[in-house]
Design a protein around this motif. Structure first.
Motif, PDB file in Angstrom:
ATOM      1  N   TRP A 176      -7.862  -2.465  -8.045  1.00 42.54           N
ATOM      2  CA  TRP A 176      -7.267  -2.492  -6.704  1.00 42.54           C
ATOM      3  C   TRP A 176      -8.251  -3.012  -5.663  1.00 42.54           C
ATOM      4  O   TRP A 176      -7.932  -3.909  -4.880  1.00 42.54           O
ATOM      5  CB  TRP A 176      -6.783  -1.093  -6.300  1.00 42.54           C
ATOM      6  N   PRO A 229      -3.493   3.483  -3.283  1.00 46.42           N
ATOM      7  CA  PRO A 229      -4.646   3.643  -4.183  1.00 46.42           C
ATOM      8  C   PRO A 229      -5.343   4.999  -4.100  1.00 46.42           C
ATOM      9  O   PRO A 229      -5.969   5.439  -5.056  1.00 46.42           O
ATOM     10  CB  PRO A 229      -5.588   2.536  -3.725  1.00 46.42           C
ATOM     11  N   HIS A 264       0.821  -1.214   0.000  1.00 42.49           N
ATOM     12  CA  HIS A 264       0.000   0.000   0.000  1.00 42.49           C
ATOM     13  C   HIS A 264       0.858   1.268   0.000  1.00 42.49           C
ATOM     14  O   HIS A 264       0.401   2.316  -0.468  1.00 42.49           O
ATOM     15  CB  HIS A 264      -0.938  -0.007   1.209  1.00 42.49           C
ATOM     16  N   GLN A 299       2.165   1.223  -3.745  1.00 45.78           N
ATOM     17  CA  GLN A 299       1.080   1.285  -4.733  1.00 45.78           C
ATOM     18  C   GLN A 299      -0.168   1.882  -4.083  1.00 45.78           C
ATOM     19  O   GLN A 299      -1.251   1.291  -4.121  1.00 45.78           O
ATOM     20  CB  GLN A 299       0.802  -0.122  -5.286  1.00 45.78           C
TER      21      GLN A 299
END
Length: 542
Positions: A319, A128, A123, A126
């Motif tokens: 995601w 979101p 997290h 990447q």
């Protein structure tokens, strides 16, 4: 009836539910057969089904978990909170610490070690929403997303099922199977109801799939640990040996009973994990990690509603399907055996105590764990000291071992983590086997040794066959898909629970009112030695 008497009367398996036993075995074997004969076909169908469920009904799973959390918290802190799981005179079977340790080990203990480093890093790298990936602003966002997946929603998803089973079973002295959770709706018809029987079957099949998932995670993590610590490269033979040893260990633990094997191993392992977490906190960036934790509590609570109900309406990426919705599917498909096992060990607890110690306390512990372990990994990754994320992407089981290379006594700590991982796998699998054995034995609280051994060895053999065929991942996905309809079942279970709570509260309240009326209707004591004052006797002196 104890195990020896039951075995003498009914044989090796005891008095068991033949339709449920054989239908569960046949359905499981059919899925496994497809996984062995054509693992790619099963994987394709299961993955497609999971993708369809996530994309078309993801909003429903998001909403369902939100409702379960809201209803569970309301039950715990409403007027029903003082109701007991059992009769008024019932007392807890286990100490509070042992009880929490057992539900922790059964629920997600192995996941803590496997994902403690990996998920916060994912997290962070990447991110979101709410921050740009791999920036300082992404760190608190990464942690609060992890808290979402391992906090209230996960624990309440398991425990609302546990409450729904435990309350009618202990309160009315009924068998502890999943179908009994519908007692508030069906009454005495429950045990013969087609709906209750269907709930039993779905729960049993989902549980077998859940054990396969646990063993699959075990192979990933233990296999890497063997290579990292002992320098041994395990091929298929080595993996088979690992699963075989695990199967023997968790079967023996289940056979030894709750108060010996399961309770002892769970308590031991939780103590070890607490000590490990404290060591990383003290020898690492203590001030920074505690700031992550304290700030994370505020971020989690402040953003809990937006995160809970975020269903990605534009669906710009996958995601949410591969993270939040995937997690909720796992929670739903695992809730029969985790919730059922938690129900079995919770006699004598009040509903408020249950929600506090089985949901809120584990949630706070989860937040602290991921703040310390995940925060440490993010700090090392951000500083560029060690490329932990690269290792995690190559093998999710590598994360915690690579992290420990930056700490003193890394070799010893790696061995501790390895042993703890093994014990968590044993306690998770033995809980599942114990629960399956209960279901097959018509909900008896203590199944026969033969029944526990049968399902323990059966699941171990299934895992080995699937491993050799390459179908383990496919069956894990299939089990999640197969367990997903249980979300509907949980809705009816909660409805049934609320009706039972309303009835029992009214009954207890009516009893208290009658007792007060009875006391007030008694003639007053007019003697000089005692004076009745508002129902309480006080002795007077001259």
């Amino acid at each position: 009836m104890n195990n020896s008497m039951q075995s003498q009367r009914y044989g090796f398996l005891g008095d068991y539910d033949k339709p449920l036993f054989w239908s569960t075995a046949i359905i499981t074997l059919l899925i496994v057969a497809l996984g062995v004969i054509s693992p790619e076909t099963l994987k394709t169908y299961a993955s497609d089904a999971q993708g369809y469920l996530s994309s078309q009904f993801g909003w429903a799973y998001v909403l369902a978990l939100a409702v379960y959390v809201g209803v569970g918290l309301w039950i715990g802190f409403s007027r029903y909170g003082n109701l007991k799981l059992g009769k008024a005179q019932d007392t807890p079977e286990f100490s509070t610490f042992t009880w929490v340790a057992m539900l922790f080990s059964c629920g997600i203990g192995v996941g803590f070690l496997l994902w403690g480093v990996a998920e916060p890093l994912y997290h962070y790298m990447q991110t979101p929403y709410m921050a740009k990936p791999a920036t300082p602003e992404a760190i608190p966002v990464a942690l609060q997303i992890t808290y979402l997946h391992w906090g209230l929603h996960t624990w309440m998803g398991y425990c609302i099922v546990g409450l729904s089973i435990a309350f009618p079973a202990f309160r009315y002295g009924k068998p502890m199977n999943i179908g009994i959770a519908l007692y508030g709706l069906l009454g005495e018809r429950t045990e013969n109801s087609i709906w209750a029987r269907l709930l039993d079957l779905v729960g049993a099949v989902a549980t077998i799939g859940g054990i396969a998932t646990v063993l699959g995670l075990g192979v990933i993590s233990i296999d890497y640990g063997v290579g990292h610590i002992f320098g041994i490269e395990t091929g298929n033979v080595g993996k088979i040996i690992i699963i075989a040893l695990l199967a023997v260990a968790y079967t023996l633990s289940a056979v030894s009973g709750l108060k010996r094997g399961v309770a002892f191993l769970s308590t031991l392992n939780v103590v070890v994990v607490i000590a490990f977490c404290v060591f990383i906190l003290v020898t690492g960036e203590t001030n920074t990690l505690m700031r992550y934790f304290v700030t994370g509590i505020g971020n989690y609570l402040g953003n809990l509603l937006p995160m809970t109900f975020w269903a990605d309406p534009l669906q710009k990426t996958d995601w949410i399907n591969w993270w939040t919705i995937f997690y909720w599917l796992i929670v739903i498909s695992w809730s029969p055996f985790v919730g059922g096992f938690v129900a079995r060990i919770s006699r004598g607890r009040t509903l408020r105590e249950f929600i506090i110690f089985a949901v809120l306390v584990p949630t706070v512990c989860s937040m602290l764990w991921f703040s310390v372990i995940g925060g440490s990994a993010i700090g090392i990754e951000a500083a560029g000291e060690v490329k932990i994320f690269d290792a995690v992407q190559a093998n999710v089981g590598a994360g915690i071992y690579v992290l420990l290379e930056s700490f003193p006594m890394s070799g010893f700590l790696s061995l501790v983590v390895f042993c703890s991982m093994v014990i968590f796998l044993i306690t998770s699998a033995d809980s599942a086997c114990f629960f399956v054995a209960m279901q097959m034995s018509k909900g008896v609280y203590e199944p026969t040794l033969g029944m526990k051994m049968t399902w323990g060895l059966f699941t171990g053999l299934l895992a080995i066959v699937l491993l050799l065929s390459g179908g383990l991942k496919a069956v894990q996905t299939a089990s999640i898909v197969a367990g997903s309809p249980f979300a509907i079942g949980i809705g009816f279970m909660v409805w049934s629970l609320l009706r039972s709570l309303k009835f029992e509260y009214a009954k207890e309240h009516s009893k208290e009112v009658n007792e007060v009326i009875h006391k007030e209707s008694q003639p007053e004591d007019k003697t000089d030695d005692f004076v009745a004052l508002e129902g309480i006797a006080y002795k007077t002196t001259e």
